[in-house]
Design an enzyme around this catalytic site. Structure first.
Site, mmCIF file in Angstrom:
data_model
loop_
_atom_site.group_PDB
_atom_site.id
_atom_site.type_symbol
_atom_site.label_atom_id
_atom_site.label_comp_id
_atom_site.label_asym_id
_atom_site.label_seq_id
_atom_site.Cartn_x
_atom_site.Cartn_y
_atom_site.Cartn_z
ATOM 1 C CB CYS B 216 -0.890 0.022 1.246
ATOM 2 S SG CYS B 216 -1.924 -1.434 1.465
ATOM 3 C CG HIS B 220 -1.903 4.755 -1.583
ATOM 4 N ND1 HIS B 220 -2.563 5.565 -2.467
ATOM 5 C CD2 HIS B 220 -2.247 3.477 -1.910
ATOM 6 C CE1 HIS B 220 -3.304 4.817 -3.284
ATOM 7 N NE2 HIS B 220 -3.121 3.549 -2.974
ATOM 8 N NE ARG B 259 -9.996 2.574 -5.508
ATOM 9 C CZ ARG B 259 -9.042 1.931 -6.170
ATOM 10 N NH1 ARG B 259 -9.001 0.611 -6.150
ATOM 11 N NH2 ARG B 259 -8.129 2.589 -6.840
ATOM 12 C CB CYS B 263 -5.914 -1.570 -3.910
ATOM 13 S SG CYS B 263 -5.987 0.219 -4.030
#
Lengths: 122, 302, 112
Positions: B216, B220, B259, B263
């Site tokens: 992640c 991000h 979501r 991802c």
């Protein structure tokens, strides 16, 4: 080094030269098609998908996660290092965001060879 | 070290000073190594949730010095000027509005046994800031979606699916009624399992997975604000404030766990189960990061 | 045995033998390769599950196994073998990927 060894070395390099001369014309035409194939792999979304992260001249809607693919020969005088970077960039930098195309078998070894030939022309 | 030898940049250094400097250098080197080791040990040690949150805030503030904190609930549109113009146009006629209306109807409709959601959510529909929360009795993170289904099942109704379908309008209505509340995830100290759940969520967040080998954090944290093709990568601060989201790509509204699934698929990692332990813990960690940010769901995204 | 039935019994036996013979022969001929394919598919499936056990399974691996099974059922053993082998290798790398990260490591780009 003894004279006979030098002779041997000379003979060997002569053979290599001869070999190069014989192979060169075929290699040149094959080379350009390899580069073309490499470009196909680079631009294909299901293969290299390089444009997802890298700007490449002539490529549409590139991302910018990675650096633009320009002056590659200057950045990677050693082609093997470029190949290693594509194969698994995390060996040099564990936090590299680059997909390990070789280690994770996203591309085959042959596809990576072709890709390297293409990227090196950029 | 004597003061006489401290003037390292002076050219007239006495020989014994050079010797001393040599010793000093070696000592310093040793100290540096120790410090480095200490640093490594330190990063390997668990950091507190507040330290984690502070590190994220610092990271984004450094990268986007002009973006005020209260902008982060707007996701990528806090940092992407072009995308923002489109988004503001969309927000003038919000595509999630019908979902809010539908959700209100569901909220007002009683179950077969005559009870309603109000019987489970005594504070009413605007309770999004109470979730996700650690439930000591059940020994797990309870999300709002899970609480809805526990309510339904307790009243003899069938559980709803977690990624799309009728749970979305209900969540949209509850999110809308919670607008203006502030994210406030608590990790209770009276149950060590709560911290464990947080740590698991954090571990999931930082673990690289999938054939493409992304975590992640790769997108991000490390590459926030940069683009994959034309998509601007959003910051994790604010990731959880605006669900459910009407996503143009989906052509409908969906949940946070939908979501997550997407991802994971993008990086060619097999998704976990929606509302399974991994994603609930991830939600716990991720929502904690947004503590202090205003809830602004439901949202609209490209 | 009723003698009147004998001819029909013989006929039946002959028919059965004729029908069965090539099948048995063919089975014997393709057995080693088919068995190898099944072995490889099982190995791929085991590798996939091992990766899943550390929450590290890739989406690509299951798809390859599915394709390998499809090729196998069509009798395309070489293709099935290649697909199964690829799936197994992917499963093994995915497991490595997960197992090598059993401890949390905060990346260097996030400064505390």
């Amino acid at each position: 080094m003894t004279i006979s060894r030098i002779r041997l070395a000379q003979a060997a390099s002569g053979l290599v030269l001869l070999g190069t001369c014989l192979v060169a014309p075929a290699g040149a035409s094959e080379g350009s098609s390899v580069v073309e194939e490499g470009k196909g792999i680079a631009f294909s979304r299901s293969k290299g998908n390089c444009l997802a992260c890298h700007m490449i001249e002539g490529g549409e809607s590139p991302g910018n996660l990675g650096p633009p693919l320009i002056a590659m020969k200057a950045r990677y005088p050693d082609k093997a290092k470029l190949r290693a970077q594509i194969w698994d960039a995390t060996t040099v930098n564990p936090d590299s965001a680059m997909v390990p195309f070789g280690l994770h078998r996203v591309l085959t070894e042959e596809e990576i060879d072709k890709l390297v030939e293409y990227v090196w022309t950029l | 070290m004597s003061g006489h030898c401290d003037g390292g940049l002076r050219s007239n250094i006495e020989p014994n000073c050079l010797e001393k400097r040599e010793i000093m250098k070696k000592t310093l080197n040793k100290m540096a190594i120790l410090l480095l080791l200490g640093g490594v040990v330190f990063t390997a040690q668990a950091t507190t949730p507040e330290e984690d949150r502070a590190a994220f805030v610092k990271h984004y503030k450094f990268r986007f010095p002009d973006v005020p904190m209260e902008e982060y609930p707007n996701g990528a549109y806090a940092i992407d000027k072009i995308g923002r113009e489109n988004w503001e146009a969309i927000e003038e006629f919000p595509p999630y509005e019908p979902f809010i209306d539908e959700g209100q109807e569901m909220w007002d409709t009683s179950f077969a046994n005559g009870k309603t959601y109000k019987d489970c959510f005594s504070d009413g529909p605007g309770v999004a800031s109470q979730y996700p929360r650690w439930d000591k009795k059940q020994g797990m993170v309870i999300t709002m979606a899970l609480a809805i289904n526990q309510c339904r099942e307790a009243n003899g109704e069938k559980a709803l699916k977690y990624k799309k379908g009728p749970i979305v309008p209900l969540l949209a209505y509850m999110a809308f009624e919670s607008r203006g509340q502030v994210t406030n995830v608590v990790i209770p100290e009276d149950d060590p399992r709560a911290m464990e759940a947080y740590e698991k969520g954090k571990k999931f967040y930082f673990t690289r997975r999938g054939q493409l080998n992304f975590s992640c954090a790769t997108c991000h944290v490390q590459n926030t604000g940069l683009k994959v093709r034309t998509e601007v990568l959003s910051p994790s601060l604010g990731h959880t404030t605006h669900w459910p989201v009407y996503r143009s790509k989906w052509g409908t509204a969906g949940t946070l766990h939908r979501r997550f699934t997407g991802c994971n698929r993008n990086i060619r990692a097999k998704p976990m189960k929606a509302q399974g332990e991994q994603y609930r813990n991830l939600e716990y960690f991720l929502t904690y990061l947004s503590n202090g940010l205003e809830l602004n769901g439901p949202g609209a995204r490209k | 045995m009723n003698m009147r039935r004998l001819p029909s019994v013989i006929l039946l036996a002959v028919i059965m033998a004729v029908v069965a013979a090539p099948t048995v022969a063919a089975d014997a001929a393709m057995d080693p390769k088919a068995a190898e394919v099944m072995k490889q598919i099982d190995a791929a499936e085991a590798a996939r599950k091992k990766a899943a056990s550390v929450e590290s399974e890739w989406t690509t691996t299951g798809k390859l196994i599915k394709k390998a099974r499809a090729a196998e059922s069509k009798g395309d053993y070489d293709k099935a073998l290649g697909l199964a082998k690829e799936a197994r290798l992917q499963g093994e790398i995915a497991y490595q990927q997960g197992a090598s990260q059993s401890e949390l490591r905060i990346p260097a780009y996030l400064k505390y």
